[in-house]
Each structure stands twice: as structure tokens, then as C-alpha cells.
Design an enzyme around this catalytic site. Structure first.
Site, PDB file in Angstrom:
ATOM      1  N   ASN A  17       0.836  -1.211   0.000  1.00 35.14           N
ATOM      2  CA  ASN A  17       0.000   0.000   0.000  1.00 35.14           C
ATOM      3  C   ASN A  17       0.865   1.252   0.000  1.00 35.14           C
ATOM      4  O   ASN A  17       0.542   2.238  -0.667  1.00 35.14           O
ATOM      5  CB  ASN A  17      -0.963  -0.004   1.194  1.00 35.14           C
ATOM      6  CG  ASN A  17      -2.196  -0.836   0.927  1.00 35.14           C
ATOM      7  OD1 ASN A  17      -3.077  -0.434   0.170  1.00 35.14           O
ATOM      8  ND2 ASN A  17      -2.244  -2.016   1.527  1.00 35.14           N
ATOM      9  N   HIS A 112      -8.318  -1.056   5.625  1.00 29.26           N
ATOM     10  CA  HIS A 112      -8.634  -2.325   6.294  1.00 29.26           C
ATOM     11  C   HIS A 112      -9.170  -3.314   5.260  1.00 29.26           C
ATOM     12  O   HIS A 112     -10.000  -2.942   4.433  1.00 29.26           O
ATOM     13  CB  HIS A 112      -9.670  -2.095   7.402  1.00 29.26           C
ATOM     14  CG  HIS A 112      -9.997  -3.348   8.148  1.00 29.26           C
ATOM     15  ND1 HIS A 112      -9.150  -3.883   9.088  1.00 29.26           N
ATOM     16  CD2 HIS A 112     -11.046  -4.192   8.064  1.00 29.26           C
ATOM     17  CE1 HIS A 112      -9.672  -5.014   9.556  1.00 29.26           C
ATOM     18  NE2 HIS A 112     -10.825  -5.218   8.950  1.00 29.26           N
TER      19      HIS A 112
HETATM   20  C1  GRF Z   1      -3.142  -4.782   4.052  1.00 29.74           C
HETATM   21  O1  GRF Z   1      -3.959  -5.873   3.747  1.00 29.74           O
HETATM   22  C2  GRF Z   1      -3.893  -3.785   4.886  1.00 29.74           C
HETATM   23  O2  GRF Z   1      -5.253  -3.726   4.592  1.00 29.74           O
HETATM   24  C3  GRF Z   1      -3.708  -4.322   6.277  1.00 29.74           C
HETATM   25  O3  GRF Z   1      -2.390  -4.817   6.295  1.00 29.74           O
HETATM   26  C4  GRF Z   1      -1.997  -5.171   4.972  1.00 29.74           C
HETATM   27  C5  GRF Z   1      -0.749  -4.409   4.667  1.00 29.74           C
HETATM   28  O4  GRF Z   1      -0.169  -4.804   3.448  1.00 29.74           O
HETATM   29  N1  GRF Z   1      -3.983  -3.302   7.256  1.00 29.74           N
HETATM   30  P1  GRF Z   1       1.001  -3.942   2.824  1.00 29.74           P
HETATM   31  O5  GRF Z   1       2.105  -3.852   3.864  1.00 29.74           O
HETATM   32  O6  GRF Z   1       0.477  -2.601   2.466  1.00 29.74           O
HETATM   33  O7  GRF Z   1       1.439  -4.714   1.619  1.00 29.74           O
END
Ligand code: GRF
Length: 218
Positions: A17, A112
């Protein structure tokens, strides 16, 4: 061009993300710039993503502090030192105290991997499959003291398939997160999304077909 809002991303791990937030904010005419990445883990893969993009990083290990408030104070100082105006949680695996959440009221975002308020907490995909729900997805929201709660900025729906495993579902939900989160950040940073009576109202915003946002006011 008006000055962009200096935004920090808090991570604990992979950082996919984070990557999409950095990429989106590098496009012209965006309202937010990713100006700092903080990780509570020195081994978070996301730190290399930030480094590769030339974004300053700061490791603040929670274990180095005897209290939660001391840990959060250190984060808060780093945010102040870098002139940060907005904070995005992106896979940050520490629960933040009401003190910190209140201090960053309406300036703290989270993504989330479920359609909140359903499936708050961890292991969302396992529980989604166990419940047999037909649709899941992701939610970008403003953070409140209660875990995985707060005004919803954007959601994207992901149909659950008969043969889904936790991994296959997680992969499609993650792709949805990558569409939702940059859009949610842009909406908040540009001021086109505002909180009214604990709901997000939007100012005539168009979204891609698969991303659901609250309707604009009449
Ligand atoms: C994602 O699925 C987010 O929704 C959750 O933790 C995960 C993080 O993934 N809170 P990344 O580190 O962004 O790949």
C-alpha cells in the site's frame, strides 16, 4: 501550484500500500506528497520501497520504549520534525492509543481488508470464508480510538468465489486496496472529503466503477 500536504505513512511490513501511495502522489497535481515513512520494525520490506523512492525513513521500534505513550511520543516527535500534516496507516501492526488518535483527529487514515463495520480485526479473509459471505472488500477510513472504526472514505467490493482460499481472496482484496487508498488520501488531502456528524461527505467526486464512495450531499 499550491503546496502539497506533507503525508507520513506508518508501516510494519511488506509495504505494497505504501508503494501505491508513493506512486500515486508522484503524479502531477496531487494534493498529498509522501514525505516520511515510519516503521516500528527495522526489517520491514516497505523501508526499501521508501528508500528507493527517495522518501526519508525512520525506524522507531516499539520494543525500545517502556510504555505505549513513550513509543507514540517518539512517533509524534518524528512527525512534527518532518512537518507532517496527514498520517496514513498501511499495515502498521500496533494499536494506537486514544491519545495519539485524538491528537491526529481527522488527519489519520487507515486501510482495512474488509467491508467495515464487518470483520474488524485480524484474519479477515479466514473469517470471511468461514462465514460464507458472498462479498468482501476493503475500506479506507479515518481512524478513531475504537479499532477499525471511523468515518468511511471509500470502499471497494470484491466478490467471494466458491474456490477461494485465504491467499486468493487476499490477493484480490489487496488489489482493491491499491485502488481505494490513494483515492481516499487524495480526497482528504484535497479537502473534497469532509467529516460531518462522523460521516464523510464528498464534494461531487467521480470514482472508478468498482470503488464505492459515499454520495455527495444534495
Ligand atoms: C493490508 O492488507 C492492509 O489492509 C492491512 O495490512 C496489509 C498491509 O499490506 N492493514 P502492505 O504492507 O500494504 O502490503
Amino acid at each position: 501550484m499550491t503546496e502539497r500536504l506533507r503525508t507520513a505513512v506508518l508501516i510494519s511490513g511488506r509495504g505494497s500500500n505504501l508503494r501505491t501511495l508513493i506512486e500515486a502522489s508522484a503524479r502531477p497535481r496531487t494534493a498529498a506528497e509522501i514525505a516520511l515513512v515510519i516503521s516500528n520494525r527495522a526489517d520491514a520490506a516497505g523501508l526499501a520501497i521508501a528508500g528507493g523512492a527517495g522518501v526519508p525513513t525512520n525506524v522507531i521500534p516499539h520494543r525500545a520504549f517502556s510504555t505505549q505513550v513513550a513509543f507514540e511520543n517518539a512517533i509524534d516527535h518524528a512527525l512534527q520534525d518532518h512537518g507532517i500534516a496527514l498520517v496514513c496507516l498501511a499495515g502498521f501492526m500496533r494499536v494506537l492509543s486514544p491519545w495519539f488518535v485524538e491528537r491526529w483527529h481527522d488527519r489519520l487514515l487507515n486501510i482495512h481488508p474488509s467491508l467495515l463495520p464487518a470483520f474488524r480485526g485480524l484474519d479477515t479473509h479466514r473469517r470471511v470464508l468461514a462465514e460464507g459471505v458472498r462479498f468482501t472488500g476493503c475500506t479506507a477510513h479515518l481512524v478513531r480510538a475504537e479499532v477499525d472504526a471511523g468515518p468511511i472514505i471509500a470502499q471497494a467490493v470484491v466478490p467471494v468465489r466458491q474456490d477461494d482460499t485465504e491467499d486468493s481472496l487476499a490477493e484480490r482484496v489487496l488489489a482493491a486496496e491499491h485502488r481505494c487508498y490513494p483515492m481516499a488520501l487524495e480526497l482528504i488531502a484535497s479537502g473534497r472529503a469532509r467529516v460531518v456528524d462522523e460521516r464523510v461527505v464528498l464534494d461531487g467526486v467521480m470514482a472508478p466503477d468498482d470503488v464505492v464512495i459515499n454520495p455527495a450531499p444534495e
